[in-house]
Motif scaffolding. Structure first.
Motif, PDB file in Angstrom:
ATOM      1  N   ARG A   1       0.756  -1.050   0.003  1.00 31.10           N
ATOM      2  CA  ARG A   1      -0.018   0.025   0.078  1.00 31.10           C
ATOM      3  C   ARG A   1       0.946   1.207   0.037  1.00 31.10           C
ATOM      4  NH1 ARG A   1      -4.013  -2.277  -2.031  1.00 31.10           N
ATOM      5  NH2 ARG A   1      -5.265  -3.622  -0.793  1.00 31.10           N
ATOM      6  N   GLY A   2       0.512   2.137  -0.837  1.00 28.34           N
ATOM      7  CA  GLY A   2       1.228   3.542  -0.716  1.00 28.34           C
ATOM      8  C   GLY A   2       1.591   4.009  -2.158  1.00 28.34           C
ATOM      9  N   ALA A   3       1.988   5.204  -2.260  1.00 26.37           N
ATOM     10  CA  ALA A   3       2.134   5.638  -3.551  1.00 26.37           C
ATOM     11  C   ALA A   3       3.535   5.291  -4.172  1.00 26.37           C
ATOM     12  CB  ALA A   3       2.009   7.080  -3.688  1.00 26.37           C
ATOM     13  N   TYR A   4       4.568   5.024  -3.171  1.00 25.93           N
ATOM     14  CA  TYR A   4       5.776   4.651  -3.998  1.00 25.93           C
ATOM     15  C   TYR A   4       6.152   3.291  -3.753  1.00 25.93           C
ATOM     16  CZ  TYR A   4       6.326   9.803  -3.894  1.00 25.93           C
ATOM     17  OH  TYR A   4       6.108  10.892  -4.157  1.00 25.93           O
ATOM     18  N   GLY A   5       6.846   2.689  -4.711  1.00 27.08           N
ATOM     19  CA  GLY A   5       7.414   1.441  -4.446  1.00 27.08           C
ATOM     20  C   GLY A   5       8.370   1.228  -3.485  1.00 27.08           C
ATOM     21  N   PHE A   6       8.531  -0.148  -2.985  1.00 30.21           N
ATOM     22  CA  PHE A   6       9.715  -0.739  -2.364  1.00 30.21           C
ATOM     23  C   PHE A   6       9.644  -2.109  -2.363  1.00 30.21           C
ATOM     24  CE2 PHE A   6       5.572  -1.385  -0.183  1.00 30.21           C
ATOM     25  CZ  PHE A   6       5.758  -2.385   0.318  1.00 30.21           C
ATOM     26  N   SER A   7      11.238  -2.712  -2.228  1.00 29.30           N
ATOM     27  CA  SER A   7      11.676  -3.862  -2.212  1.00 29.30           C
ATOM     28  C   SER A   7      11.375  -4.784  -0.863  1.00 29.30           C
ATOM     29  CB  SER A   7      12.969  -3.824  -2.839  1.00 29.30           C
ATOM     30  OG  SER A   7      13.038  -3.205  -4.159  1.00 29.30           O
ATOM     31  N   ILE A   8      10.925  -5.969  -1.199  1.00 29.59           N
ATOM     32  CA  ILE A   8      11.063  -7.147  -0.161  1.00 29.59           C
ATOM     33  C   ILE A   8      12.123  -7.872  -0.584  1.00 29.59           C
ATOM     34  CG2 ILE A   8      10.033  -9.032   1.017  1.00 29.59           C
ATOM     35  CD1 ILE A   8       7.415  -7.440   0.783  1.00 29.59           C
ATOM     36  N   THR A   9      13.174  -8.100   0.225  1.00 32.68           N
ATOM     37  CA  THR A   9      14.419  -8.907   0.076  1.00 32.68           C
ATOM     38  C   THR A   9      14.391  -9.973   0.835  1.00 32.68           C
ATOM     39  OG1 THR A   9      15.676  -7.663   1.607  1.00 32.68           O
ATOM     40  CG2 THR A   9      15.778  -6.867  -0.442  1.00 32.68           C
ATOM     41  N   SER A  10      13.631 -10.317   1.951  1.00 30.16           N
ATOM     42  CA  SER A  10      13.587 -11.495   2.676  1.00 30.16           C
ATOM     43  C   SER A  10      12.231 -11.543   3.635  1.00 30.16           C
ATOM     44  CB  SER A  10      14.769 -11.504   3.700  1.00 30.16           C
ATOM     45  OG  SER A  10      14.649 -12.443   4.558  1.00 30.16           O
ATOM     46  N   PHE A  11      11.804 -12.749   3.858  1.00 29.37           N
ATOM     47  CA  PHE A  11      10.488 -12.978   4.565  1.00 29.37           C
ATOM     48  C   PHE A  11      10.640 -14.265   5.517  1.00 29.37           C
ATOM     49  CE2 PHE A  11       6.375 -12.494   5.942  1.00 29.37           C
ATOM     50  CZ  PHE A  11       6.001 -13.948   5.794  1.00 29.37           C
ATOM     51  N   GLY A  12      10.363 -14.116   6.676  1.00 27.75           N
ATOM     52  CA  GLY A  12      10.247 -15.068   7.565  1.00 27.75           C
ATOM     53  C   GLY A  12       9.548 -15.142   8.515  1.00 27.75           C
ATOM     54  N   PHE A  13       9.272 -16.260   9.470  1.00 24.35           N
ATOM     55  CA  PHE A  13       8.472 -16.149  10.629  1.00 24.35           C
ATOM     56  C   PHE A  13       9.108 -15.962  11.874  1.00 24.35           C
ATOM     57  CE2 PHE A  13       4.711 -17.583   8.560  1.00 24.35           C
ATOM     58  CZ  PHE A  13       5.132 -18.397   7.637  1.00 24.35           C
ATOM     59  N   ILE A  14       8.606 -15.374  12.871  1.00 30.03           N
ATOM     60  CA  ILE A  14       9.448 -15.452  14.436  1.00 30.03           C
ATOM     61  C   ILE A  14       8.631 -16.150  15.179  1.00 30.03           C
ATOM     62  CG2 ILE A  14       9.873 -13.827  16.156  1.00 30.03           C
ATOM     63  CD1 ILE A  14       9.570 -11.487  14.350  1.00 30.03           C
ATOM     64  N   PHE A  15       9.162 -17.388  15.829  1.00 29.35           N
ATOM     65  CA  PHE A  15       8.641 -18.347  16.566  1.00 29.35           C
ATOM     66  C   PHE A  15       8.878 -18.068  18.120  1.00 29.35           C
ATOM     67  CE2 PHE A  15       9.343 -20.470  12.310  1.00 29.35           C
ATOM     68  CZ  PHE A  15       8.287 -20.893  12.129  1.00 29.35           C
ATOM     69  N   ASN A  16       7.784 -18.573  19.013  1.00 22.29           N
ATOM     70  CA  ASN A  16       7.968 -18.417  20.271  1.00 22.29           C
ATOM     71  C   ASN A  16       8.373 -19.834  20.693  1.00 22.29           C
ATOM     72  OD1 ASN A  16       7.666 -17.949  22.801  1.00 22.29           O
ATOM     73  ND2 ASN A  16       5.473 -17.958  22.830  1.00 22.29           N
ATOM     74  N   TYR A  17       9.938 -19.695  20.918  1.00 20.18           N
ATOM     75  CA  TYR A  17      10.603 -20.956  21.446  1.00 20.18           C
ATOM     76  C   TYR A  17      10.721 -21.033  23.041  1.00 20.18           C
ATOM     77  CZ  TYR A  17      11.931 -21.622  16.759  1.00 20.18           C
ATOM     78  OH  TYR A  17      12.100 -21.919  15.363  1.00 20.18           O
TER      79      TYR A  17
END
Length: 134
Positions: free
Chosen positions: A118-134
């Motif tokens: 969402r938003g008027a300007y572009g951006f890049s996603i270089t990485s995605f992951g989960f945060i786990f409750n250990y």
């Protein structure tokens, strides 16, 4: 071990939809940069959100100051229920790791997960992951 296996399968089976490809701004660089723009999304099919996830970690890059762009985390479809949002900061030539943690509304069970720009300007996603409750 099972969790590691599931994470590897998720990464390998990652499907990307809706990103636009633009040549990198740096001359002489043949790499292609993918920009997330208003309405574009990344989708992850059949994600089990009941394995102890307490959030998401996303690395982003944005070269636009005061862009007011954000990522919406939605389930089941690109216009599905919002389970969280992240504001995209100005990063310049670098990337920042953003974290969305806490009680994610409606985030239990197996769902298709969408990261919607969402938003008027572009951006890049270089990485995605989960945060786990250990």
């Amino acid at each position: 071990m099972r969790l590691l296996f599931l994470l590897i399968i998720l990464i390998v089976s990652l499907s990307v939809h809706g990103q636009t490809s633009t040549p990198s701004a740096k001359k002489g660089n043949r790499a292609t940069e993918f920009q997330m723009k208003e309405g574009s999304y990344l989708s992850f099919a059949q994600v089990n959100l009941s394995l102890g996830e307490i959030g998401f970690r996303v690395e982003v890059a944005s070269e636009h100051k005061n862009s007011k762009s954000k990522i919406e985390f939605r389930i089941d479809k690109p216009k599905g229920k919002i389970i969280g949002t992240l504001e995209i900061p100005y990063t310049g030539d670098s990337t920042y790791a953003l974290k969305l943690t806490g009680n994610l509304k409606h985030a239990e069970g197996v769902h298709d997960l969408y990261l919607v720009a969402r938003g008027a300007y572009g951006f890049s996603i270089t990485s995605f992951g989960f945060i786990f409750n250990y």
